[in-house]
Write an enzyme that holds these catalytic residues in place. Sequence first.
Site, PDB file in Angstrom:
ATOM      1  N   HIS A   1       0.841  -1.205   0.000  1.00  0.00           N
ATOM      2  CA  HIS A   1       0.000   0.000   0.000  1.00  0.00           C
ATOM      3  C   HIS A   1       0.875   1.253   0.000  1.00  0.00           C
ATOM      4  O   HIS A   1       1.541   1.539   0.996  1.00  0.00           O
ATOM      5  CB  HIS A   1      -0.889   0.026   1.241  1.00  0.00           C
ATOM      6  CG  HIS A   1      -1.854  -1.119   1.329  1.00  0.00           C
ATOM      7  ND1 HIS A   1      -2.485  -1.486   2.494  1.00  0.00           N
ATOM      8  CD2 HIS A   1      -2.310  -1.972   0.374  1.00  0.00           C
ATOM      9  CE1 HIS A   1      -3.286  -2.515   2.258  1.00  0.00           C
ATOM     10  NE2 HIS A   1      -3.189  -2.833   0.976  1.00  0.00           N
TER      11      HIS A   1
HETATM   12  C1  LIG Z   1      -0.068  -7.841  -4.060  1.00  0.00           C
HETATM   13  C2  LIG Z   1      -1.001  -6.696  -3.779  1.00  0.00           C
HETATM   14  C3  LIG Z   1      -2.149  -6.919  -3.024  1.00  0.00           C
HETATM   15  C4  LIG Z   1      -3.019  -5.859  -2.745  1.00  0.00           C
HETATM   16  N1  LIG Z   1      -4.187  -6.105  -2.083  1.00  0.00           N
HETATM   17  C5  LIG Z   1      -5.098  -5.101  -1.967  1.00  0.00           C
HETATM   18  C6  LIG Z   1      -6.385  -5.356  -1.439  1.00  0.00           C
HETATM   19  O1  LIG Z   1      -6.736  -6.487  -1.099  1.00  0.00           O
HETATM   20  N2  LIG Z   1      -7.245  -4.301  -1.327  1.00  0.00           N
HETATM   21  C7  LIG Z   1      -6.909  -3.023  -1.704  1.00  0.00           C
HETATM   22  O2  LIG Z   1      -7.727  -2.111  -1.554  1.00  0.00           O
HETATM   23  N3  LIG Z   1      -5.699  -2.777  -2.223  1.00  0.00           N
HETATM   24  C8  LIG Z   1      -4.802  -3.772  -2.383  1.00  0.00           C
HETATM   25  N4  LIG Z   1      -3.596  -3.518  -2.957  1.00  0.00           N
HETATM   26  C9  LIG Z   1      -3.267  -2.125  -3.331  1.00  0.00           C
HETATM   27  C10 LIG Z   1      -3.970  -1.697  -4.615  1.00  0.00           C
HETATM   28  O3  LIG Z   1      -3.830  -2.696  -5.608  1.00  0.00           O
HETATM   29  C11 LIG Z   1      -3.337  -0.387  -5.093  1.00  0.00           C
HETATM   30  O4  LIG Z   1      -3.479   0.567  -4.063  1.00  0.00           O
HETATM   31  C12 LIG Z   1      -3.995   0.121  -6.348  1.00  0.00           C
HETATM   32  O5  LIG Z   1      -3.858  -0.796  -7.402  1.00  0.00           O
HETATM   33  C13 LIG Z   1      -3.351   1.442  -6.758  1.00  0.00           C
HETATM   34  O6  LIG Z   1      -4.071   1.943  -7.848  1.00  0.00           O
HETATM   35  P1  LIG Z   1      -3.464   3.084  -8.769  1.00  0.00           P
HETATM   36  O7  LIG Z   1      -4.461   3.362  -9.832  1.00  0.00           O
HETATM   37  O8  LIG Z   1      -3.000   4.178  -7.915  1.00  0.00           O
HETATM   38  O9  LIG Z   1      -2.130   2.477  -9.416  1.00  0.00           O
HETATM   39  P2  LIG Z   1      -1.695   1.041  -9.955  1.00  0.00           P
HETATM   40  O10 LIG Z   1      -2.698   0.009  -9.669  1.00  0.00           O
HETATM   41  O11 LIG Z   1      -0.303   0.851  -9.475  1.00  0.00           O
HETATM   42  O12 LIG Z   1      -1.688   1.224 -11.531  1.00  0.00           O
HETATM   43  C14 LIG Z   1      -0.771   2.066 -12.185  1.00  0.00           C
HETATM   44  C15 LIG Z   1      -0.593   1.560 -13.589  1.00  0.00           C
HETATM   45  O13 LIG Z   1       0.132   2.549 -14.312  1.00  0.00           O
HETATM   46  C16 LIG Z   1       1.090   1.922 -15.131  1.00  0.00           C
HETATM   47  N5  LIG Z   1       2.200   2.871 -15.360  1.00  0.00           N
HETATM   48  C17 LIG Z   1       3.077   3.318 -14.444  1.00  0.00           C
HETATM   49  N6  LIG Z   1       3.961   4.160 -15.019  1.00  0.00           N
HETATM   50  C18 LIG Z   1       3.613   4.248 -16.325  1.00  0.00           C
HETATM   51  C19 LIG Z   1       4.169   4.944 -17.422  1.00  0.00           C
HETATM   52  N7  LIG Z   1       5.258   5.717 -17.297  1.00  0.00           N
HETATM   53  N8  LIG Z   1       3.568   4.811 -18.641  1.00  0.00           N
HETATM   54  C20 LIG Z   1       2.467   4.017 -18.789  1.00  0.00           C
HETATM   55  N9  LIG Z   1       1.918   3.307 -17.760  1.00  0.00           N
HETATM   56  C21 LIG Z   1       2.486   3.429 -16.548  1.00  0.00           C
HETATM   57  C22 LIG Z   1       1.543   0.723 -14.311  1.00  0.00           C
HETATM   58  O14 LIG Z   1       2.126  -0.258 -15.148  1.00  0.00           O
HETATM   59  C23 LIG Z   1       0.233   0.275 -13.672  1.00  0.00           C
HETATM   60  O15 LIG Z   1      -0.428  -0.679 -14.450  1.00  0.00           O
HETATM   61  C24 LIG Z   1      -2.704  -4.547  -3.217  1.00  0.00           C
HETATM   62  C25 LIG Z   1      -1.554  -4.334  -3.969  1.00  0.00           C
HETATM   63  C26 LIG Z   1      -0.715  -5.392  -4.262  1.00  0.00           C
HETATM   64  C27 LIG Z   1       0.502  -5.111  -5.089  1.00  0.00           C
END
Ligand SMILES: Cc1cc2nc3c(=O)[nH]c(=O)nc-3n(C[C@H](O)[C@H](O)[C@H](O)COP(=O)(O)OP(=O)(O)OC[C@H]3O[C@@H](n4cnc5c(N)ncnc54)[C@H](O)[C@@H]3O)c2cc1C
Length: 508
Positions: free
Chosen positions: A445
């Site tokens: 997280h």
């Molecule tokens: C193993 C694991 C278990 C988890 N379990 C839970 C859970 O049970 N419940 C919960 O609420 N949360 C959980 N989380 C946390 C949750 O998944 C994240 O908080 C959430 O996915 C974050 O969302 P986001 O949109 O901020 O970014 P992300 O999900 O990190 O997505 C960002 C995306 O942007 C892409 N990206 C990055 N840089 C670039 C670039 N320069 N150009 C193009 N694309 C790019 C990445 O490849 C990625 O696909 C977990 C996380 C992990 C890793």
Amino acid sequence: MNVGSRPRMDQAHVPGEGRGVVDPTLQTIRTEVAVIGSGPGGAVTACLLAEAGRDVLLIEEGPFLPLEATVPFTMGEMISKYRNGGVTVAMGSTKVAYVEGRCVGGGSEINSGLYHRTPPAILETWRRDYQVDGLNDSDLARHFEACERDVSVSLMPGALPPASLKLHEGAQRLGWKSLEVPRWFRYDSPAEPNAVPRPKGDRQSMTRTFIPRALYSGCRLLPNTRARKLRRLGGRWHISAQVQDPGAPRRAIEIEAGSVFVCGGAIQTPAILRRSGITRNVGNSLKMHPTVKVVARFPETVNSSAMEVPVHQVKEFAPRFSFGCSISSTPYLALGLSDHPAHLGEVHANWPRMAVYYAMITGEGSGSVRGVPGFSDALVRYAVTPQDLADLSDALRALCRLLFQAGAEVLYPSVSSFQPLYTEADVARIPDGLPKGRTNLMTIHLFSTCPMGENPRLCATDSFGKVHGHDGLYIADASLLCTAPGVNPQGSIMAIARRNALKFLGQL
Ligand SMILES: Cc1cc2nc3c(=O)[nH]c(=O)nc-3n(C[C@H](O)[C@H](O)[C@H](O)COP(=O)(O)OP(=O)(O)OC[C@H]3O[C@@H](n4cnc5c(N)ncnc54)[C@H](O)[C@@H]3O)c2cc1C
């Protein structure tokens, strides 16, 4: 590059590769809105904008793989869907290992699906300290409700995993508050005939929900493409990106957009912005939930190769700390025992009686994200404070007590050179303040690297994700959360992305 001078532009889609996937040979693309990153923040944003009739291009660094392309929580999944195969660390006197998704759908494709709304007390802190407008419990309620419907947040039917129930049992003996956490899962869809076996039910990740909806509404998707830098020219944003199709040489692509939403997650979003010279309150305030693990062995069977994701959490001490049960397949058990090498043989001999548990603190420490010239990965630093080490110690003690109450016969905390615990009396051996440098912390997280709000001293964006001082530039991901929410964050990220997308569309 002179956008518009190339012979092959826009609209071309690769036949047979699925609706909306952009022809990977294009050299320039022009769009009304570019969304960088397709995790929960980016997917919700792209979907709502496309459904409102906007011309949207969704750019994703990782591959476009179906959810069932890999078995959940395996090495294969880590290799194909995690950034750097899951090997990433925040530097500091006590290092914190962290992981990020890197595929279409981002973290939602690899996570456990445990759902919480943002606690009202946290929203109150964000409103007070960061001066975020329009963020009352009642302002967010309709966004939570809509996202809960869209990803089918529900409780697990039938028998719950025994290792998860152990946590509940121990909490009940101590009179502590423990609950089953709902997940974004559908339990009514039959498994596809040739699908790789996966746990009961169907995780409602972004590739199952918002991304198909976005594509259906005309959003174009550009996978395997890394956005490197943004610049503003002639009142429009230009994104220099690199296509990294597997097996093909890397090549440059230029994207021109009227508006850009940066949604790369709490580490990559500040990295992209800082590379682009946008630095005000960007990447200076990384927050996380530092987590310590314990492997427990019980006298009876608690684990199996078909074990579901554990669903209980103990919230008696929240927001300071909470406990849960982790994925406990044999590779995870072995990783959990890496601080106890003399006992590694336990995994082979006793794994059906073993499970991994965690204690997660809200964390008062802070960190930074900085680019390193010549390297594609950012340098991530995080300072665990003495108070964090004290909270981790209290959390670990309470968790170990609970596990002994639930019948554990031995506990292995993730602290190097620490003797296993065999009785509840041994819990007193856990020192006040876990040892710096010897405690192996991890987190899944990460947040707060570009906080939202009107406080000019702290915030990178306004209350709705528009980057201060930059027209047409927005953030919609975990970076916006002003502080660590103390609960699993995806529910907060989706609801805030929905609220901000509607604000952008003038529909809030
Ligand atoms: C193993 C694991 C278990 C988890 N379990 C839970 C859970 O049970 N419940 C919960 O609420 N949360 C959980 N989380 C946390 C949750 O998944 C994240 O908080 C959430 O996915 C974050 O969302 P986001 O949109 O901020 O970014 P992300 O999900 O990190 O997505 C960002 C995306 O942007 C892409 N990206 C990055 N840089 C670039 C670039 N320069 N150009 C193009 N694309 C790019 C990445 O490849 C990625 O696909 C977990 C996380 C992990 C890793």
